[in-house]
Design an enzyme around this catalytic site. Structure first.
Site, short mmCIF file in Angstrom:
data_model
loop_
_atom_site.label_atom_id
_atom_site.label_comp_id
_atom_site.label_asym_id
_atom_site.label_seq_id
_atom_site.Cartn_x
_atom_site.Cartn_y
_atom_site.Cartn_z
N ASP A 43 -138.44 17.09 26.52
CA ASP A 43 -137.73 15.86 26.19
C ASP A 43 -138.64 14.66 26.06
OD1 ASP A 43 -135.32 17.02 25.86
OD2 ASP A 43 -134.60 16.62 27.88
N SER A 97 -131.03 21.45 37.74
CA SER A 97 -130.75 20.21 37.02
C SER A 97 -129.96 20.55 35.77
CB SER A 97 -132.06 19.52 36.65
OG SER A 97 -132.70 20.22 35.62
#
Lengths: 433, 433, 433, 433
Positions: free
Chosen positions: C145, C199
């Site tokens: 990301d 997560s």
């Protein structure tokens, strides 16, 4: 005659008047070269009961078009078309090939392939206009051209008569001798000069030589074979320097740097490049290639202007196109070359690929300077308003915004994958120990 | 000094004796050229507390290796290695590139790229043998070579010291003037001949020229630049004809047809092709290319022997390899060229691709005759016991087993897909009406 | 603070008034989630002397946007942006991915990847509008990301502050405990519910789960993990049948066949497909994938609506697109997926490929009927005004224009290449004798 | 009868004794299914003057082989071969397809395609052994199977008699009614159960359904169509969990985790996966695909075991194969699938690609756990001694050797190319202002 007719008309075309039906099997538009083969085909088609319209495309070959016209008329052609397609050949067929850097099997610039859809398209336009039921050609049964002509036809029009694939024809005309006899018997003028011991195909883009003595892949081509280019040995002892300007991936101007002379229409540009390339012996190749039909064949080609353009375009393209765009475009260009070679110009996939390649060329503009000399093209320099070359960034003397430390991170992340292979590579390189 | 150390040793290496620890930060194997840059780096590394072993690979460049050896010793190298890698360079690195027809962005034959893993491999072998903790090189922070060296190292060995990416170093030596001053201050012999206004890299395969006045992509390269090839204008006025014999895709013999002279070891073959190509000015290109680092750069290359081999191999390959195998192999070759350019010789993917390409070359054998003349290579003919060329099948004079009617079916089935597009193509070509 | 600033502003932006300079190092637009990490970053950035604008994109995740807004304000954000990007996310990012059949490594539908350029684009628009000098995000240093955010930023805007790659930050906050302590010390509300042992990242297209207990690739995902889809075991015992209508390769309408209910705006269509897919447990995968950064990671994804669309689009595409066009488009789609995964949405190559893919979709229209049931999508039937399916041509009961004899020629010509290999294949298959 | 004979024998085969010549046109090995079509062909070939040997391959279809044998004998077959090819079908044909992840047009697992070269190979072995001059089959003239059979034959053997492409045959047997009448007249037992309104092809790997009422691409397949898989609606309400162990990319063991039961020969493994997949309704698809012959056709397939293996192999491959190797292998797999579909198993290119893919599988080993449930395969976890997954490296909780700062350099170097495009992308995203 059922066997001759390879396809039914796709839609009702103009019907000939009733009286005609009795007298004719229909009208054929024959791609006519004026040579022995197609002259015999013309007469043979008439013999078989067809009305024959002949069509001869001027795509830049050296030809006595008037003589061909008279010959066709004298042999009974109902109508004779001589069509100058040179400008559209350059603009609509050669230019997209230049954009694509189209090259078949890494060597062949596709000079014959690219002419075929151009010729066939016009033939079909004439067939429609004249209400003909058939188109015909003299291409042989082992070659690529029959496919290139006919795939174009199948994409566009009705029935094809391909005499060299009709047993009644090819069993009757087994060798050249049979054609000669038939010609004499039927008042077809027979060529007086002896035929070269090979066949050739010429157009604005190239001349190809094959067959005959060239079929032995080991034997060297005779010195006097080439018609479009001077022998490099006899070419001038000093180069000509040219500047070619491109826009959207196609040349818009060529200038002779010393003489100041320039050309700026597609046909003029291409003809001038042919002249320059021809003078310096540029673009000769001798290759064995793979036909679509599955056999290997030996061909000798001379493509003077096309070779210059190939190199110049490659140079300006790499200068103005992003690396990764170019990588994708390169793959599309390879596909395009195969389609072109195999006869798929008028196909959904080729149209799609041409569209994509054209899109890739939006930024491809600028000027390339090059010299032509003794068979070779040398790129000398280039400039462009759309250049992606950044002199400051690349300079060894200027650090600029570039931080060399970034390269460390770049290299190390690129090497993350290798961690698992270290012991393996250690082993591979352990020679010394 | 933490910043210098870009990677921890991957495994415990031989520990220097305790006393040494006090005096040295460890041992570095420095790729040493004998030039100003790496001489300064040598002295600077010592200054920083390292023991320095210099290593100079002979990969065919013109160099006074003895002088370099003495210079390194005089500058305090603990040990000096001069390694003749020419034979392994040809056999293990150039030959696979010939098999792959490796060419980057359609033009560059990768002469620098292919030398890097060869040089780095040996450097690491020495480092291991000598128990050195570090390897170091003088490649700049904007180029490809740093990546090629270091990816090889990361695949194989421990820590790299790259001074041109260490701020303490590159901020101190901003220009050549700083290096000159440092050299004078430290007793490093300073070159007396003025530096050429460009940089070059030479090996058996090629010489590359870049930077300096060549950074302007528009300006032409000076006439006197080239060292490996004669100018085509000054080259002999008659060609030399050579015959190259291949087996498994690599040359096993080259013969001068007229003189009868021949060579048959890899190094001799390649050197002789360099001599022939050099004499006739073969293999010069001037290009803008895309570096892995993301910038475009201008490079001028001369690759005499490599260019001859590229053409000869292409010819014998097409002659002996199935069309569809070749198509797949062509795609793998493009990938191989990218990996080679980007420095991934020692990577799992490159090893995989080399294996596949090698497999494809099993049948690639035979002889190619060619002439070299005025900068150009002309293929003249070829023969092979593994030829897939079938003279009877392709002949226009022999019908043989081939039935021309089959082509009709072939074409028609290939056109089945077009049925749905006829009205579209009709529209596209309807110009006349 | 030099180290924080990874890039100089590309062009002069609005200068803050003089007094401001004394008080602030400049303004940062922080991509803020409301969670612990980005709350700490917010406070830390202020501590470091920046003015902080927070920006939270609504791309369909379940979130208390009001609470996040209040939290940011209470922590000292100069300004707070909550932006509803759902419609543009679907239309401008998901739709092109559907057209491309974008799938990474044959399995992952790229739900996270496709959201990143959408989020980053808006962040940069805000930065420009507000005259901010920096953008910042909370993405970690090992993931994809960070790359996706920053490549978008580098294509568009100035400097990035990535705390998780700043030693001062990541050395201070080594574990969650450090963040918690910092939060308590700085009045940041600390989450009361214990953190899940993994997560997750959620948006309209999917939820991804990774890290924590999922890092062991062998251990099975816990049953209660999934939030977007029902477990197939608990899903309804009868299917829902949907009809999706496409135009230019994107859905324009979805209808529940039995209930007659339909949706026709992009956001409604996609949301409804999520609802249907979620109800039936569609689109769960558990994979190991290759990050751009060079490491393999394990991810679990649920993509209900996206999975339905992937299958439906594939079906209508094959129905309406020419075989060879599709083959080329398939290759482009693979490249597109890689670009998307690696963060290159805003790159010249991705834009080029999107253009080409979009072109390929011109004819992709029609209706697909499918059922969703117990985790699976079943295509039931399709129809289209642009269909290339020709029922008469393919029918076993109708001969039509198709002449079976053509197939003989087609096969034989396709086998011409094999002649040279017969003895080889004979050997290969000679087992019996 | 000239027309029937599509190819001359490639080399002198055993000549029948002289007396025979008077009585027989030679011997044909007919691929015989026992059904109406091939029974009629058998009788018709005899009628035409051939001796007929029938050959029926057991590749796992449900069939009364004894009854077929008796039927063939009663219809006058000179010799009858029933050959159990199941083990070699799995090992030599299905396994390479699993390694390749072979899937045609993103959906079809090629169950019919992969059986064809296996069947044809044996047929040719028999023809050689028995000294037969011809092979024959009952495949129709519009399908892929004729091509798959015959390309294998052309790569291996002599002449083919394909009645459905011989006008004398297909004009006589226009519809099923004609076959029925011929059967009754010639004492061929006629099926008593009415024919299903579609045709099917079954083997160990799959059953395909097409034609008849399925030719309308819009109409849904009838519920009772499937024979190999249970309807997901009727499948068990709890999953079975399996563990599949791979070595070199092929399964070497499958274990039912709860029951502890396991299988470890190729045929047992595949049969057990079929049983498990069949029980849970795994592997049903309904697609429109592109035939090699150029037309689109609608097919419904059920591939229970193959579908499980496809997913399991994909998982273990990504786990153990380097990212970039996999990318290249993926492209080769797409090509392999096309070759397989089009009938080119025995071709130089397919052999080359199989070799390369096999090489890529050297490291592909380990165990995959998965569950099958209600039509779907769910991967649950995997482990491998050759894993390239590095838990420490990827962990969010362990920094390890990985330096997050490297990612900054990596990203910035990847963005170098973008500099020239910033103003463009600025414009593209300028919506807000």
């Amino acid at each position: 005659m059922r066997a001759f007719i390879e396809r039914k008309p796709l839609e009702p075309t103009q019907q000939p008047p009733l009286t005609c039906i009795i007298m004719s099997k229909g009208t054929v538009v024959l791609a006519y070269s004026g040579g022995l083969d197609t002259s015999c085909i013309l007469v043979w088609l008439k013999e078989e009961g067809y009305d024959v319209i002949t069509y001869l495309a001027n795509i830049g070959q050296v030809e006595d078009f008037d003589a061909a016209k008279k010959k066709a008329e004298s042999l009974g052609a109902k109508k004779v078309f001589i069509e100058d397609l040179r400008a559209e050949f350059v603009e609509e067929f050669i230019w997209p090939s230049v954009q694509a850097s189209a090259i078949y099997e890494d060597r062949y610039l596709l000079g014959t392939s690219v002419a075929r859809p151009c010729i066939a398209r016009r033939q079909i336009q004439i067939a429609r206009q004249e209400g003909a039921q058939y188109v015909s050609h003299g291409a042989t049964g082992k070659g690529n051209d029959q496919i290139r002509f006919e795939l174009t036809c199948y994409a566009l029009y009705p029935e094809i008569i391909a005499p060299w694939r009709i047993p009644e024809f090819y069993n009757r005309f087994v060798g050249r001798k049979d054609l000669m006899e038939y010609a004499e018997k039927n008042g077809i003028p027979v060529p007086v000069t002896p035929k070269a011991p090979w066949s050739m195909d010429a157009n604005l883009m190239h001349i190809s030589y094959e067959s005959g003595i060239l079929e032995n892949p080991k034997s060297h081509a005779p010195a006097g074979l080439y018609l479009m280019t001077k022998s490099p040995e006899d070419a001038p002892n000093s180069p000509d320097v040219l500047e070619i300007e491109f826009k959207k991936g196609v040349p818009i101007k060529v200038t002779h740097v010393k003489e100041g002379k320039s050309k700026d229409t597609p046909l003029d540009i291409f003809s001038y490049l042919n002249e320059m390339g021809g003078r310096h012996g540029v673009g000769r190749i001798d290759i064995v290639e793979n036909r679509f039909i599955g056999m290997k064949s030996r061909g000798i080609y001379e493509t003077p202007g096309g070779t210059i353009l190939y190199h110049a375009h490659l140079d300006i393209e790499t200068f103005t196109m992003d690396r990764e765009v170019r990588r994708i475009k390169q793959g599309l260009g390879v596909k395009f070359a195969e389609m072109l070679y195999n006869g798929f110009w008028y196909s959904p996939e080729c149209e799609f690929v041409r569209h994509c390649i054209d899109k890739s060329q939006e930024r491809v503009e600028g000027k390339v300077q090059l010299s032509v000399f003794k068979g070779q093209v040398y790129i000398l320099g280039r400039e462009s308003p759309k250049s992606l070359y950044n002199e400051d960034l690349v300079s060894m003397d200027v650090q600029g915004d570039y931080d060399p430390c970034d390269a460390s991170g770049f290299i190390k992340i690129n090497a993350v994958r290798f961690v698992s292979f270290i012991s393996y590579f250690w082993y591979v390189t352990a020679r010394l120990e």
